[in-house]
Structures are given as C-alpha cells and as structure tokens.
Design an enzyme around this catalytic site. Structure first.
Site: not given
Length: 487
Positions: A78, A134
């Site tokens: 990610c 993130h």
C-alpha cells in the site's frame, strides 16, 4: 432524459441531483477535471471485465468504454504505491521501499517532495482527498492538508474497522482514526466507509465552483481487510462456499456501486464533459484473505506479477482520442504524476522524478514510452526485480512463489517451495505472463547484462526508513484517537 440510480444517499442529495440533471449544468473550467480512484488490495481476477463471476457492472462499463491498461504496474504494498502516486518517484528513491507505514511508526513520505496536488494547485486546481492516506502522520506536516490538499476526509493509517473506524491490535494500543480536515470526525461512527467516502465525494462534486478545475483523489478503504460488508452485497455471492471470498466479492460489488453513484453525479452535474477518470489498484490482492490474482503468480507483498501487475483503466467521454480497447503498453504507478500534470496543462519535462509522461499513450493510443522499470529493491533483505522490455529479472530472497486458483476451483496447481527458488531468475513476461518458465540458465549473457543494469539502479537507492514503534503514538495520549504530534 437521464436514468439515475441512487443507493445509500441522503434524500436531499438525491433531490439536488435530480434537479441538476434537469438543468444539465456545465462546467466553465478549461482544464480537465481529474478523478483518481484507488481500490485497496484489489486482485487481478477481482473485476468483471476479467472475471465475469464478479459483479462490477459500472467498472466494466467504464473500463470497456475507456482504455483498459493491461500492463499497468504498481508496488507490492500500500504505502509504496501511494508514494508513487503522490511523488512520481520509486519507493527505493524515497526510503519507503520496505514494508508499509505502520501506524505506531514515525515513518512518512519525505516532506521535501512536491506532491501532485501541490503541482496541480499551481495550475489553478481545487484539490480534494477522500479516503486512506497511509503516508505518515506522526507530525502534522506529513498529513494530507499539509501536502497539497484543500480538503481531506478519511483516515491516516493503513487499516481499521469499516464501521467503527477504530484501529486496535497494535502493541495493545486502541484508537479511533477518522478526520474531517484536521479535526477528529466522530460523525463517521457506524457508517460503512465505502458509503461514507462515496457520499463525501458526491458532496464535493455538488459544491464545487465550476469555474475552477477539480482534482479529486479518492483512495477507498475497500477492499482491504478486515473483510466486512453489509449482507446485501455478500448475499449476491451466497453460492461461494469460501467465506472470505464471499465477503470479499461483496466488498468489490459495494465499491462498484459507490463508483456508480459518484459517476452519476459527475454526469448530471456536467463534469463528465471535461473529465478524466483514473481507476487503479494499489497492489495485487492477498489470496489468503479473499482476493484472487489468477492466472498470475503470487499476490500482495510479492514481486511476482500477481503482486505488482494491477488492474486499471482510464475513462473520458471527450478527452480520449482512441477508446474502447485494451492497451498493452508498459505503464508504472510513478507515471501518473507527470501524465496527469501534463494533461492538466503543466510541464513535467524538467522535473526530478522517475515517472514518464504517458500522455500520448493515454490520450491518443500511442505506444508506451516506458521500456524499463524497477519492481522494487528491498533494503531489509536483498531481493529485487527489474523489467527491461519483455524480460523480468528477479534476484535475492524471493518468496511466496505459488499460484492461487479461484476459491472452489479444481485446477491442478503445483505447490512451490520458496526455499528451493534459485537466487537469480529470468522470465519473458510477454511470452510467459504467468511466470512458469525460468529462462535464466539458457540466457547467461542476458542475465549478466540485466544484473549490471540492476546494480546501477541499486547504486541510487536511499536507505529505507524502518524506525521502531514509538510509544508516544499511543492514542491514550490523544484522548483515544490516533493523532499527529509525536515526532
């Protein structure tokens, strides 16, 4: 006459959309609006245009009406991919090549990097982000509204409960992670994030000043774990006996419905007449958690094609000169930065980035200008992969080597022992996209040539950021909320 479908929207929103569809409001912005949608952990075999068992009618329609990117590559995880989208740089050039940004780590995308929303703002764009960040949050300066976004609604870390928006099981820490701008937003509690993010995107669209171009970055939580979805979506897959696969498939269909609702509003408010929509996954799907990348080898967190070759497409009613086809050309996640910048009227030619502008490929159907890329060069253990044309070199401690057929399949698939893999492997991805035939022993000169090229790339590698967990991150220090201000 416009046929609209609205699910899980406020009544006032629906009324406003119906009114706008009658007026057919048009935008005065000369520069194209850009909507960049990211699905989280979506596998190669998890969309309807590849696997008809998955119900994604909206994504299928957009993909088939636009340009399907058949060789679009992302990072195995990610945070590294989001780094590519935001900075146009490979993670091994920013220190984000190893693992992800863990919630309790003082780890982040370096503050000296100029992000794509920052570039677009200089071109007059309003910039909005809805969803998963993130890329670090231990200090405010690493968070979205300090990195070029005018607005932000979403969460800072990598995963959480879809309904409570709480992240726990981290060093015994427990905390809420959801923001509107920089404020903790408790109004999200109890609302499924896919619906929440779609409604927020719709609100942004409906209230946008149409005299200005809009950049909407929409990285959904779906379909990352934990596997959670309202029953009406998973019930569509009740014939699937594998529970993880059933729920995961329902999550994909919920995401498709969200895209339907968003694109319906874009159409009814006149944005589609001058808009580029990008859809991509951030990495391959995790086979042990409901996803599927068949027939590609491997999955999330691996350098195999199943971890790095991502589903994606572009769609536009007016901007694409060639559409309704599948483009085979190489495209990497770092290429979105200069490509979108140039489509927006900027100039990427002098930027110090790894991305290559692929405007001709995307808009005109021309060939890809990318001939090579680095899949990744890890710092915590030596493993790397390098692509040169059709050839893929893999070196070091390569793991998770198997193929994962669809749940319930009776396909006879060999069981791979990672410990038996050679330290150097070579594949021709064009002839062997499923990576069954290692041709390294038959091509020693090619292997040596590619090893030398990879060594040159490795010479530019930054040390990876991998700081230890920091107890100052404990939400108990911030009224039970995961918050900046501890690094």
């Amino acid at each position: 006459m416009y046929r609209c479908y609205f699910i899980n929207m406020e009544l006032s929103v629906v009324i406003a959309i119906i009114f706008a569809s009658c007026l057919k409001i048009s935008t005065a912005a000369d520069k194209p609006h850009i909507v960049f949608i990211v699905a989280d952990d979506l596998g190669w075999n998890d969309v309807g245009w590849i696997n008809p068992d998955i119900k994604t009618p909206t994504l299928d329609r957009l993909a088939r009406s636009g340009v399907i990117l058949n060789s679009s590559y992302v990072q195995p995880l990610c945070s590294p991919s989001r780094n590519c989208f935001m900075s146009g740089k490979f993670p091994y050039h920013t220190g984000l090549q190893d693992k992800v940004v863990f919630i309790e780590q003082p780890k982040y995308m370096p503050a000296n990097l100029t992000t794509i929303p920052q570039r677009l703002k200089t071109l007059g764009y309003d910039t909005h982000m809805v969803g998963k960040w993130h890329l670090g949050f231990c200090n405010w300066k690493y968070t979205p509204t300090y990195r070029g976004f005018d607005t932000f609604m979403g969460y800072y870390a990598g995963m959480e409960d879809y309904f409570t928006h709480v992240r726990d099981e981290v060093a015994d820490y427990y905390g809420y992670d959801f923001r509107n701008m920089t404020d903790v937003y408790k109004g999200a509690q109890g609302e499924y994030s896919t619906h929440l993010f779609a409604n927020r995107a719709i609100d942004i669209i409906m209230n946008h000043d149409k005299s200005k171009p809009m950049y909407l970055y929409l990285p959904f939580q779906a379909v990352h774990g934990p596997l959670q979805v309202p029953a009406k979506y998973s019930d569509q897959y009740s014939h699937i006996h594998d529970l993880n696969r059933m729920v995961y498939s329902g999550m994909v269909s919920a995401l498709d419905e969200a895209v339907l609702n968003i694109t319906t509003v874009l159409e009814n408010y006149g944005f589609m007449d001058n808009l580029l929509l990008v859809f991509t996954t951030d990495n391959g799907g995790p086979p042990r958690h409901g996803a599927n990348n068949w027939p590609l080898r491997g999955g999330k967190a691996t350098l195999w094609e199943g971890g790095t070759r991502g589903v994606g497409f572009v769609y536009s009613k007016t901007l694409l000169k060639k559409k309704g086809y599948t483009h085979p050309g190489l495209f990497h996640a770092v290429d979105w930065y200069p490509t979108l910048l140039d489509i927006a009227g900027g100039d990427s030619s002098q930027l110090d980035i790894d991305g290559l502008s692929q405007v001709d490929m995307i808009i005109n159907g021309g060939g890809s200008v990318r001939k090579e890329f680095v899949y990744n060069i890890y710092d915590d253990h030596y493993a790397a992969a390098f692509r040169w044309g059709d050839l893929k070199l893999m070196v070091g401690e390569i793991s998770h080597a198997g193929w994962y057929p669809p749940a319930g399949s009776d396909l006879d698939v060999p069981v791979m022992d990672d410990s038996l893999l050679p330290s150097v492997m070579l594949y021709n991805i064009s002839a062997d996209p499923t990576e069954h035939q290692d041709i390294s022993k038959d091509n020693p000169d090619l292997v040596n040539f590619l090893l030398q090229m990879l060594a040159q790339k490795n010479g530019t590698r930054m040390p990876a950021m991998d700081p230890p967990s920091d107890p100052r991150s404990n939400p108990v220090n911030f009224n039970g909320v995961w918050s900046p201000g501890w690094c």
